[in-house]
Design a protein around this motif. Structure first.
Motif, PDB file in Angstrom:
ATOM      1  N   ALA A  21       6.363   6.601   0.214  1.00  0.00           N
ATOM      2  CA  ALA A  21       5.221   7.379  -0.284  1.00  0.00           C
ATOM      3  C   ALA A  21       5.549   8.861  -0.139  1.00  0.00           C
ATOM      4  O   ALA A  21       5.964   9.295   0.936  1.00  0.00           O
ATOM      5  CB  ALA A  21       3.962   7.035   0.501  1.00  0.00           C
ATOM      6  N   THR A  52       7.714   3.439   3.297  1.00  0.00           N
ATOM      7  CA  THR A  52       7.321   2.790   2.041  1.00  0.00           C
ATOM      8  C   THR A  52       7.565   3.738   0.856  1.00  0.00           C
ATOM      9  O   THR A  52       7.093   3.498  -0.245  1.00  0.00           O
ATOM     10  CB  THR A  52       5.835   2.372   2.063  1.00  0.00           C
ATOM     11  N   ALA A 111       3.557  11.303   0.093  1.00  0.00           N
ATOM     12  CA  ALA A 111       2.686  11.882   1.118  1.00  0.00           C
ATOM     13  C   ALA A 111       3.276  11.698   2.518  1.00  0.00           C
ATOM     14  O   ALA A 111       3.181  12.595   3.361  1.00  0.00           O
ATOM     15  CB  ALA A 111       1.301  11.249   1.052  1.00  0.00           C
ATOM     16  N   PHE A 133       0.834  -1.196   0.000  1.00  0.00           N
ATOM     17  CA  PHE A 133       0.000   0.000   0.000  1.00  0.00           C
ATOM     18  C   PHE A 133       0.874   1.253   0.000  1.00  0.00           C
ATOM     19  O   PHE A 133       1.766   1.390   0.829  1.00  0.00           O
ATOM     20  CB  PHE A 133      -0.897  -0.005   1.244  1.00  0.00           C
ATOM     21  N   ILE A 134       0.618   2.133  -0.969  1.00  0.00           N
ATOM     22  CA  ILE A 134       1.305   3.418  -0.986  1.00  0.00           C
ATOM     23  C   ILE A 134       0.272   4.493  -0.666  1.00  0.00           C
ATOM     24  O   ILE A 134      -0.737   4.621  -1.367  1.00  0.00           O
ATOM     25  CB  ILE A 134       1.952   3.700  -2.367  1.00  0.00           C
ATOM     26  N   LEU A 135       0.532   5.220   0.410  1.00  0.00           N
ATOM     27  CA  LEU A 135      -0.391   6.282   0.815  1.00  0.00           C
ATOM     28  C   LEU A 135      -0.533   7.283  -0.338  1.00  0.00           C
ATOM     29  O   LEU A 135       0.457   7.821  -0.817  1.00  0.00           O
ATOM     30  CB  LEU A 135       0.182   6.989   2.049  1.00  0.00           C
ATOM     31  N   PRO A 136      -1.771   7.523  -0.833  1.00  0.00           N
ATOM     32  CA  PRO A 136      -1.925   8.464  -1.943  1.00  0.00           C
ATOM     33  C   PRO A 136      -1.594   9.891  -1.504  1.00  0.00           C
ATOM     34  O   PRO A 136      -1.818  10.264  -0.361  1.00  0.00           O
ATOM     35  CB  PRO A 136      -3.404   8.339  -2.325  1.00  0.00           C
ATOM     36  N   THR A 137      -1.011  10.640  -2.422  1.00  0.00           N
ATOM     37  CA  THR A 137      -0.645  12.016  -2.093  1.00  0.00           C
ATOM     38  C   THR A 137      -1.733  12.993  -2.531  1.00  0.00           C
ATOM     39  O   THR A 137      -2.108  13.025  -3.702  1.00  0.00           O
ATOM     40  CB  THR A 137       0.690  12.386  -2.765  1.00  0.00           C
ATOM     41  N   GLY A 184       1.291  -6.047   3.869  1.00  0.00           N
ATOM     42  CA  GLY A 184       1.358  -5.139   2.725  1.00  0.00           C
ATOM     43  C   GLY A 184       1.049  -3.703   3.094  1.00  0.00           C
ATOM     44  O   GLY A 184       0.995  -2.828   2.238  1.00  0.00           O
ATOM     45  N   ARG A 185       0.823  -3.440   4.393  1.00  0.00           N
ATOM     46  CA  ARG A 185       0.576  -2.080   4.862  1.00  0.00           C
ATOM     47  C   ARG A 185       1.400  -1.824   6.110  1.00  0.00           C
ATOM     48  O   ARG A 185       1.845  -2.756   6.763  1.00  0.00           O
ATOM     49  CB  ARG A 185      -0.902  -1.877   5.210  1.00  0.00           C
TER      50      ARG A 185
END
Lengths: 196, 178
Positions: free
Chosen positions: B152, B150, B154, A82-86, B35-36
């Motif tokens: 990201a 990860t 954000a 899971f990639i946190l959406p920006t 996966g998180r």
């Protein structure tokens, strides 16, 4: 093969039990590192205690190196995590509000739970505040929707944003962390020791 | 003498770099299995959603934000983060017991402020963190820590924004801490 649940190696039925066990590890490490103390946490902003930076950046380093290594060994499929959406506007607004909350309250959500667990009343009040804050946000959502969905970039990673490889980013993060550890050690020596 | 020893023992924490390695391993294992990453504010959000759904079910289902977290097949409290958070309480309690840090209802505050001031600001800080974590789609754990780990974007932005703001405004709130 990983992530194990996503890839079907572990039945999702086990999810909640796994969550509980990993949570125990998470809570134990946070408390043992001193994150149940608001005065210790707030020290990061006043130069008398840099535990937060040390624990936080070391943890990120270990995970980054681990993931790059697991990826290299084909133990994990990084496209499945899971990639946190920006949402750039939203995350900046949120981060700034959280920054105020951190300095005023001396806790963040996870650390306040560990404070509650060892009987701290101020941590309990902080947690109650979280509940109120989330209720206020959710109830006011129709009014602040535009900010919440503002600056959407999708689930982008830093490798997309800066156009560098995962390995290089990890290496730069390690360098940045070591620099931060050295600088904060020097600062700490110059700031008088606070009685905690 | 005995009491003094206990007091000293309760102030002993593990080495921060060792703590960081352990935290990193817990996070890595979490990502490898599920996966998180890890989280915290999500459990409070689930509690808010569950309460509102209980009191005003039709409003909750139709409202844009609450509606996102309500489904027919699952109770709003039946989420990964709620179970993980129960674990946080248990783990922290165990660590506190081993280190002799568990005490019944006490307020930790700087000697320069009263317990009442501390409780007021703790509550205000919590309210702000609650609001901010929703805009951030996660707090220090879910966005800053797990997000950055990860890679990201954000998560990295959240980390810079939280700590950057903290340093910028620390001066105004210094009387609370030093």
């Amino acid at each position: 093969m990983g992530p194990l649940i996503t890839q079907g190696y572990i039945d999702p039925e086990w999810s909640n039990l796994i969550a509980l066990i990993l949570g125990i590890g998470f809570g134990f490490v946070l408390e043992a590192s001193g994150f149940s103390s608001s005065r210790k946490l707030a020290g990061v902003f006043y130069g008398y205690d840099f535990t937060v930076i040390r624990v936080f950046m070391t943890a990120i380093m270990v995970t980054l190196i681990g993931l790059v290594y697991f990826n290299y060994m084909v133990w994990i499929d990084l496209t499945k995590i899971f990639i946190l959406p920006t949402f750039l506007t939203s995350v900046i607004v949120g981060g700034v509000i959280m920054g105020f909350g951190f300095v005023m309250g001396g806790y963040c959500p996870g650390t306040s739970f560990t404070g509650v667990a060892i009987g701290k009343l101020d941590a309990l009040f902080f947690t109650a505040g979280l509940y109120i804050g989330i209720f206020v946000f959710s109830s006011a959502f129709p009014l602040i929707k535009d900010i919440y969905y503002g600056g959407e970039l999708g689930p982008v990673t830093l490798t997309d944003t800066f156009g560098i490889s995962k390995g290089l980013f990890t290496f730069l993060f390690v360098l940045m962390s070591i620099a931060a550890f050295i600088v904060t050690s020097i600062i700490k020596k110059k700031v008088k020791k606070a009685e905690l | 003498m005995q009491i003094k020893n206990l007091e000293e023992r309760s102030k002993q924490y593990i080495n921060p770099y060792f703590g960081g390695v352990l935290l990193g391993l817990v996070l890595l294992l979490t990502i490898f299995i599920t996966g998180r990453g890890l989280g915290a504010s999500g459990a409070v959000k689930s509690t808010v959603v569950a309460t509102v759904e209980k009191i005003a079910p039709t409003y909750a289902e139709k409202q844009d934000y609450y509606g996102k977290f309500i489904s027919d097949d699952k109770h709003p409290m039946n989420t990964w983060l709620v179970f993980e958070t129960i674990g946080i309480f248990i783990g922290a309690f165990l660590s506190g017991i081993f280190a002799g840090r568990v005490k019944k209802f006490h307020v930790e505050h700087s000697p320069k402020i009263t317990p009442k001031t501390r409780l007021i600001f703790a509550t205000l800080g919590g309210v702000l963190f609650g609001i901010g974590s929703q805009f951030g789609r996660g707090c220090t754990s879910g966005a800053a820590l797990s997000g950055t780990a990860t890679m990201a974007t954000a998560g990295f932005v959240a980390m810079i924004a939280i700590f950057g703001t903290g340093y910028l405004v620390a001066w105004f709130f210094r009387k609370l801490w030093i």
